[in-house]
Design a protein around this motif. Structure first.
Motif, PDB file in Angstrom:
ATOM      1  N   TYR A   1     -29.929  14.786 -39.988  1.00 41.76           N
ATOM      2  CA  TYR A   1     -29.987  14.600 -41.375  1.00 41.76           C
ATOM      3  C   TYR A   1     -28.373  15.173 -41.848  1.00 41.76           C
ATOM      4  O   TYR A   1     -27.762  14.198 -42.551  1.00 41.76           O
ATOM      5  CB  TYR A   1     -30.739  15.725 -42.198  1.00 41.76           C
ATOM      6  N   TYR A   2     -27.678  15.993 -40.975  1.00 39.64           N
ATOM      7  CA  TYR A   2     -26.431  16.545 -41.348  1.00 39.64           C
ATOM      8  C   TYR A   2     -25.407  15.409 -40.639  1.00 39.64           C
ATOM      9  O   TYR A   2     -25.646  15.368 -39.340  1.00 39.64           O
ATOM     10  CB  TYR A   2     -26.132  18.061 -40.971  1.00 39.64           C
ATOM     11  N   THR A   3     -24.701  14.804 -41.208  1.00 36.35           N
ATOM     12  CA  THR A   3     -23.831  13.813 -40.525  1.00 36.35           C
ATOM     13  C   THR A   3     -22.258  14.188 -41.335  1.00 36.35           C
ATOM     14  O   THR A   3     -22.134  15.048 -42.375  1.00 36.35           O
ATOM     15  CB  THR A   3     -23.844  12.427 -40.731  1.00 36.35           C
ATOM     16  N   SER A   4     -21.277  13.443 -40.714  1.00 32.40           N
ATOM     17  CA  SER A   4     -20.142  13.499 -41.440  1.00 32.40           C
ATOM     18  C   SER A   4     -19.846  12.780 -42.946  1.00 32.40           C
ATOM     19  O   SER A   4     -19.012  13.304 -43.743  1.00 32.40           O
ATOM     20  CB  SER A   4     -18.767  12.728 -40.724  1.00 32.40           C
TER      21      SER A   4
ATOM     22  N   ALA B   1     -22.894  15.894 -44.948  1.00 29.40           N
ATOM     23  CA  ALA B   1     -22.153  17.276 -45.209  1.00 29.40           C
ATOM     24  C   ALA B   1     -20.803  17.433 -44.460  1.00 29.40           C
ATOM     25  O   ALA B   1     -20.562  18.105 -43.587  1.00 29.40           O
ATOM     26  CB  ALA B   1     -23.339  18.221 -44.332  1.00 29.40           C
ATOM     27  N   PRO B   2     -19.815  16.793 -45.192  1.00 25.07           N
ATOM     28  CA  PRO B   2     -18.505  16.561 -44.591  1.00 25.07           C
ATOM     29  C   PRO B   2     -17.774  18.109 -44.662  1.00 25.07           C
ATOM     30  O   PRO B   2     -16.990  18.123 -43.935  1.00 25.07           O
ATOM     31  CB  PRO B   2     -17.803  15.730 -45.206  1.00 25.07           C
ATOM     32  N   GLY B   3     -18.245  18.796 -45.812  1.00 28.59           N
ATOM     33  CA  GLY B   3     -17.652  20.250 -45.688  1.00 28.59           C
ATOM     34  C   GLY B   3     -18.426  21.319 -45.126  1.00 28.59           C
ATOM     35  O   GLY B   3     -17.879  22.542 -45.277  1.00 28.59           O
ATOM     36  N   TYR B   4     -19.609  20.941 -44.267  1.00 32.84           N
ATOM     37  CA  TYR B   4     -20.408  22.043 -43.841  1.00 32.84           C
ATOM     38  C   TYR B   4     -20.476  21.836 -42.143  1.00 32.84           C
ATOM     39  O   TYR B   4     -20.089  22.611 -41.539  1.00 32.84           O
ATOM     40  CB  TYR B   4     -21.867  21.999 -44.267  1.00 32.84           C
ATOM     41  N   LEU B   5     -20.584  20.614 -41.841  1.00 29.40           N
ATOM     42  CA  LEU B   5     -20.983  20.475 -40.378  1.00 29.40           C
ATOM     43  C   LEU B   5     -19.941  20.653 -39.383  1.00 29.40           C
ATOM     44  O   LEU B   5     -20.107  21.177 -38.453  1.00 29.40           O
ATOM     45  CB  LEU B   5     -21.730  18.816 -40.229  1.00 29.40           C
ATOM     46  N   PRO B   6     -18.489  20.046 -39.836  1.00 32.24           N
ATOM     47  CA  PRO B   6     -17.677  20.427 -39.029  1.00 32.24           C
ATOM     48  C   PRO B   6     -17.376  21.629 -38.409  1.00 32.24           C
ATOM     49  O   PRO B   6     -17.025  21.867 -37.312  1.00 32.24           O
ATOM     50  CB  PRO B   6     -16.305  19.909 -39.507  1.00 32.24           C
TER      51      PRO B   6
ATOM     52  N   ILE C   1     -19.855  24.083 -38.304  1.00 30.77           N
ATOM     53  CA  ILE C   1     -20.880  24.472 -37.383  1.00 30.77           C
ATOM     54  C   ILE C   1     -20.392  23.837 -36.092  1.00 30.77           C
ATOM     55  O   ILE C   1     -20.703  24.585 -34.801  1.00 30.77           O
ATOM     56  CB  ILE C   1     -22.181  23.918 -37.691  1.00 30.77           C
ATOM     57  N   LEU C   2     -20.041  22.443 -35.809  1.00 31.20           N
ATOM     58  CA  LEU C   2     -19.614  21.963 -34.520  1.00 31.20           C
ATOM     59  C   LEU C   2     -18.755  22.810 -33.895  1.00 31.20           C
ATOM     60  O   LEU C   2     -18.416  23.031 -32.734  1.00 31.20           O
ATOM     61  CB  LEU C   2     -19.271  20.745 -34.809  1.00 31.20           C
ATOM     62  N   ALA C   3     -17.542  23.192 -34.716  1.00 35.06           N
ATOM     63  CA  ALA C   3     -16.461  23.987 -34.233  1.00 35.06           C
ATOM     64  C   ALA C   3     -16.831  25.211 -33.357  1.00 35.06           C
ATOM     65  O   ALA C   3     -16.138  25.291 -32.609  1.00 35.06           O
ATOM     66  CB  ALA C   3     -15.292  23.914 -35.387  1.00 35.06           C
ATOM     67  N   ARG C   4     -17.828  25.882 -34.105  1.00 33.01           N
ATOM     68  CA  ARG C   4     -18.099  27.103 -33.499  1.00 33.01           C
ATOM     69  C   ARG C   4     -18.811  26.941 -32.057  1.00 33.01           C
ATOM     70  O   ARG C   4     -18.635  27.928 -31.205  1.00 33.01           O
ATOM     71  CB  ARG C   4     -19.168  27.744 -34.649  1.00 33.01           C
ATOM     72  N   HIS C   5     -19.238  25.801 -31.908  1.00 33.06           N
ATOM     73  CA  HIS C   5     -19.557  25.428 -30.449  1.00 33.06           C
ATOM     74  C   HIS C   5     -18.470  24.493 -29.725  1.00 33.06           C
ATOM     75  O   HIS C   5     -18.743  24.183 -28.441  1.00 33.06           O
ATOM     76  CB  HIS C   5     -21.088  24.986 -30.505  1.00 33.06           C
ATOM     77  N   HIS C   6     -17.236  24.752 -30.075  1.00 34.57           N
ATOM     78  CA  HIS C   6     -16.272  23.891 -29.443  1.00 34.57           C
ATOM     79  C   HIS C   6     -16.826  22.510 -29.371  1.00 34.57           C
ATOM     80  O   HIS C   6     -16.203  21.745 -28.289  1.00 34.57           O
ATOM     81  CB  HIS C   6     -15.988  24.515 -28.022  1.00 34.57           C
ATOM     82  N   LEU C   7     -16.912  21.940 -30.472  1.00 39.21           N
ATOM     83  CA  LEU C   7     -17.281  20.491 -30.404  1.00 39.21           C
ATOM     84  C   LEU C   7     -16.566  20.014 -31.779  1.00 39.21           C
ATOM     85  O   LEU C   7     -16.500  20.592 -32.828  1.00 39.21           O
ATOM     86  CB  LEU C   7     -18.831  20.127 -30.696  1.00 39.21           C
ATOM     87  N   GLY C   8     -16.206  18.768 -31.681  1.00 39.47           N
ATOM     88  CA  GLY C   8     -15.406  18.105 -32.704  1.00 39.47           C
ATOM     89  C   GLY C   8     -16.445  17.370 -33.478  1.00 39.47           C
ATOM     90  O   GLY C   8     -17.656  17.601 -33.447  1.00 39.47           O
ATOM     91  N   PRO C   9     -15.979  16.687 -34.707  1.00 37.87           N
ATOM     92  CA  PRO C   9     -16.786  16.233 -35.874  1.00 37.87           C
ATOM     93  C   PRO C   9     -17.705  15.051 -35.157  1.00 37.87           C
ATOM     94  O   PRO C   9     -18.920  14.685 -35.794  1.00 37.87           O
ATOM     95  CB  PRO C   9     -15.863  15.613 -36.913  1.00 37.87           C
ATOM     96  N   ASP C  10     -17.297  14.535 -33.900  1.00 36.79           N
ATOM     97  CA  ASP C  10     -18.125  13.539 -33.224  1.00 36.79           C
ATOM     98  C   ASP C  10     -19.036  13.927 -32.504  1.00 36.79           C
ATOM     99  O   ASP C  10     -19.887  13.397 -31.567  1.00 36.79           O
ATOM    100  CB  ASP C  10     -17.421  12.526 -32.709  1.00 36.79           C
ATOM    101  N   GLY C  11     -19.055  15.421 -32.052  1.00 36.53           N
ATOM    102  CA  GLY C  11     -19.993  15.972 -31.220  1.00 36.53           C
ATOM    103  C   GLY C  11     -19.457  15.945 -29.661  1.00 36.53           C
ATOM    104  O   GLY C  11     -20.052  16.647 -28.931  1.00 36.53           O
ATOM    105  N   VAL C  12     -18.280  15.627 -29.674  1.00 39.20           N
ATOM    106  CA  VAL C  12     -17.825  15.457 -28.090  1.00 39.20           C
ATOM    107  C   VAL C  12     -16.951  16.930 -28.260  1.00 39.20           C
ATOM    108  O   VAL C  12     -16.366  17.391 -29.143  1.00 39.20           O
ATOM    109  CB  VAL C  12     -16.652  14.355 -28.374  1.00 39.20           C
ATOM    110  N   PRO C  13     -16.731  17.558 -26.782  1.00 36.11           N
ATOM    111  CA  PRO C  13     -16.257  18.910 -26.618  1.00 36.11           C
ATOM    112  C   PRO C  13     -14.695  18.867 -27.002  1.00 36.11           C
ATOM    113  O   PRO C  13     -13.875  17.592 -26.646  1.00 36.11           O
ATOM    114  CB  PRO C  13     -16.239  19.021 -25.264  1.00 36.11           C
TER     115      PRO C  13
END
Length: 439
Positions: free
Chosen positions: A371-374, A377-382, A384-396
């Motif tokens: 459900y969450y995408t750029s 949730a453009p102010g939330y999702l990035p 969350i992904l960054a904390r796991h060393h992922l970019g906004p597109d899900g790529v490391p």
């Protein structure tokens, strides 16, 4: 019967703590048909709560393989022939971890062949319901441990316009054991401690004092303090004030003891289970063991015992000292998935059937769609992904830990040392600093 119900199944479980490994591994076993041969591979997400060897042994689940990984290492492993490597993937993680892995897996798998992705909750869901659910949205199955939870989960998804078809009613996977048949000799009272409830020294000392006082008032009983972890170990929640430290300032009677080990084995000799809000209460209720959820500190959302409103199990230490034994409300128990009526064996049938249908789906499974995408949730999702060393597109992200190679011996030693230092800081240094700040 679908072919997937009898063929050999390959299942992977990614977990970030001892409790979630227990839930994930046991869920994997419950989700696979009895007629199928199952290979179970475990992946432990490296972090503050990575299980120790003792904690893994206590869970009692044997995996065919088990290794510690970073999120990026796991995604790399899953990108290698994903459709041929596993049939089912269980994400036993905190909500943010699930969301990050869903986006990472979507980027790694694209529209190619992939396994069925399953996630859910370890126990009672009493806080952050909407936040946690939306972070788990995108998995093929979002497991609800009871009819009560399934109704709530669907209402949240439908309320934000998200697809609710993934919500699948099951039960807690670790319920079981022989039904309670009567008082043991000696009568045994067990307090199931929780790492983060309550979260302050005063309340934890109060509960410990009342437990010790109960042992003094009833010298004919065995009074056990069931602990989740030993000092230096971490569980799903941070424990800054372990009861092991607090009890050092006490002089408990001989019939009071600290115990560790598998909760099911402790319940085998329990005549009264006492807790603030531990999932152990549901395990005890499933076996019809007398169960008390304490009201001494109030019935409050922050404690989680508000979840047991209507259960018939709420009681205070004064009442328990006087001999009171709560009688559970049967309707409440049934709605909570406890299945004390004997229906537990069929609790996972619907989930098994759904997985079989997905595995046999013509053309394979569609890409994962959280459900969450750029866009949503453009102010939330990035973040969350960054904390796991992922970019906004899900790529490391460039420079992500171990994105290009497996960790060597030196890196592994450094990681273990860093984790040990963190645990020492949480349990030793932080409480001292906090007390100094209160002076």
């Amino acid at each position: 019967m679908p072919a997937s119900a009898t063929k050999s199944l390959r299942v992977a479980v990614l977990a970030d703590s001892d409790t979630r490994w227990k839930w994930g591994a046991l869920t994997a076993q419950r989700l696979t048909p009895a007629a199928a041969e199952v290979r179970l591979d475990g992946y432990l997400l490296r972090g503050r709560a990575t299980p120790t060897a003792r904690q893994l042994k206590e869970v009692g689940v044997q995996a065919d393989s088990l290794r510690e990984v970073t999120g990026v290492e796991f995604l790399r492993a899953m990108s290698e022939d994903p459709g041929d490597r596993y049939d089912v993937l269980v994400l036993a993680l905190v909500g943010g971890g699930v969301q990050a892995m869903l986006h990472g897996l979507r980027a790694a798998w694209g529209s190619g062949k992939r396994p069925v992705v399953v996630t859910g909750y370890v126990g009672v869901v009493y806080e952050k319901l909407t936040d946690g659910l939306l972070l788990r949205h995108g998995a093929d199955l979002v497991l609800a441990n009871s009819r009560h939870d399934a109704d709530r989960f669907r209402a949240v998804y439908e309320g934000v316009g998200a697809d609710a078809s993934s919500v699948t009613e099951v039960a807690l996977p670790f319920l079981g054991g022989e039904p309670y048949t009567g008082e043991h000799e000696p009568c045994t009272v067990v307090f199931a401690a929780q790492p983060s409830v309550p979260d302050n020294r005063r309340d934890r000392a109060y509960l410990l004092n009342r437990l010790i006082e109960h042992a003094r008032k009833h010298p004919e009983r065995e009074v056990l303090l069931k602990l989740r972890s030993k000092p230096g170990e971490h569980t799903t929640h941070i424990e800054e004030l372990p009861y092991q430290k607090l009890v050092q300032d006490q002089d408990p009677p001989a019939n009071f003891r600290l115990v560790y080990g598998h909760m099911g084995e402790v319940l085998d000799r329990t005549d009264l289970l006492v807790t603030v809000s531990s999932t152990a209460a549901l395990e005890a209720l499933h076996r019809r063991i007398p169960t008390a959820v304490l009201t001494d500190l109030g019935v409050r959302e922050v404690l989680g015992n508000h979840h047991f409103t209507g259960s018939g199990c709420l009681a205070s230490w004064d009442q328990l000292d006087a001999g009171h034994r709560p009688v559970p409300d049967e309707e409440w128990v049934a709605r909570q998935g406890v299945a004390a009526d004997g229906s537990y064996d069929t609790a996972f049938d619907g989930a098994r059937e759904r997985i079989a249908q997905l595995l046999d789906r013509p053309g394979g499974l569609p890409p994962l769609t959280p459900y969450y995408t750029s866009e949503t949730a453009p102010g939330y999702l990035p973040g969350i992904l960054a904390r796991h060393h992922l970019g906004p597109d899900g790529v490391p992200l460039p420079g992500a830990p171990a994105a290009d190679k497996a960790p060597g011996p030196v890196r592994q030693i450094v990681r273990r040392a860093a984790r040990g230092a963190y645990r020492h800081g949480v349990q030793r240094v932080a409480p001292v600093i906090r007390r100094m700040g209160e002076l």
